[in-house]
Scaffold this active site. Sequence first.
Site, PDB file in Angstrom:
ATOM      1  N   LEU A  73     -65.208  63.396   8.209  1.00 50.61           N
ATOM      2  CA  LEU A  73     -65.099  63.797   6.804  1.00 50.61           C
ATOM      3  C   LEU A  73     -65.124  65.314   6.603  1.00 50.61           C
ATOM      4  CD1 LEU A  73     -67.284  60.985   5.212  1.00 50.61           C
ATOM      5  CD2 LEU A  73     -64.814  61.046   5.573  1.00 50.61           C
ATOM      6  N   CYS A  74     -65.015  66.072   7.679  1.00 47.58           N
ATOM      7  CA  CYS A  74     -64.933  67.536   7.571  1.00 47.58           C
ATOM      8  C   CYS A  74     -63.517  67.951   7.200  1.00 47.58           C
ATOM      9  CB  CYS A  74     -65.305  68.194   8.895  1.00 47.58           C
ATOM     10  SG  CYS A  74     -67.058  68.306   9.174  1.00 47.58           S
ATOM     11  N   HIS A  75     -63.430  68.952   6.349  1.00 44.45           N
ATOM     12  CA  HIS A  75     -62.130  69.511   5.991  1.00 44.45           C
ATOM     13  C   HIS A  75     -61.634  70.420   7.114  1.00 44.45           C
ATOM     14  CE1 HIS A  75     -63.842  68.460   2.073  1.00 44.45           C
ATOM     15  NE2 HIS A  75     -62.593  68.348   1.656  1.00 44.45           N
ATOM     16  N   MET A 115     -70.839  72.955   9.744  1.00 43.32           N
ATOM     17  CA  MET A 115     -70.451  71.994  10.776  1.00 43.32           C
ATOM     18  C   MET A 115     -69.683  72.676  11.906  1.00 43.32           C
ATOM     19  SD  MET A 115     -71.964  69.335   9.874  1.00 43.32           S
ATOM     20  CE  MET A 115     -71.366  68.365  11.242  1.00 43.32           C
ATOM     21  N   GLU A 116     -68.877  73.662  11.564  1.00 47.84           N
ATOM     22  CA  GLU A 116     -68.131  74.401  12.579  1.00 47.84           C
ATOM     23  C   GLU A 116     -69.080  75.191  13.481  1.00 47.84           C
ATOM     24  OE1 GLU A 116     -65.340  73.001   9.655  1.00 47.84           O
ATOM     25  OE2 GLU A 116     -67.266  73.984   9.427  1.00 47.84           O
ATOM     26  N   ASP A 137     -71.777  70.864  31.754  1.00 49.68           N
ATOM     27  CA  ASP A 137     -70.681  70.374  32.588  1.00 49.68           C
ATOM     28  C   ASP A 137     -70.488  71.239  33.833  1.00 49.68           C
ATOM     29  OD1 ASP A 137     -68.297  68.768  33.211  1.00 49.68           O
ATOM     30  OD2 ASP A 137     -67.227  70.616  32.728  1.00 49.68           O
TER      31      ASP A 137
END
Length: 158
Positions: free
Chosen positions: A75-77, A113-114, A128
Amino acid sequence: MPELTHFDAAGQAHMVDVGGKQETRRIAIARGSIRMLPETFALIRDGNAKKGDVIGIARIAAIQGSKRTADLIPLCHPLALTRVKVDFELDDTLPGVHCTVQVETLGRTGVEMEALTAVQVGLLTVYDMCKAVDRGMTITDVRVLEKHGGKSGDWVAG
């Protein structure tokens, strides 16, 4: 208590309509850490990891992660980011690495969020690249430190 914005009156998930919002400068800063064995820390610090420059690769991965957030979080733009600044700090007292990311845009919705995604992807890349020598590494304390801009203004973690 504020409402959850990603649900409609019927409780169905939806992408928030930001079309009526003002475009403003938006900034978010997030941070997280990865703890590891002292031997793993020494490999990173001394540039001796078999897969190469751990911090350099993790920095590029964090930037890429910030740019791909809308592909990962439903739901992130999708946003046109204007700046992504990634800092890694080696901390021999953990031992481990701290990752701090500042993301900026000129837009109608925030970039928290970014910033969070960038931190996670950067730290996952460290994991990793070093997992062959240390599977017990722990990613921890990922959070937003600051948010600036938009209707709700400035927020700084306490």
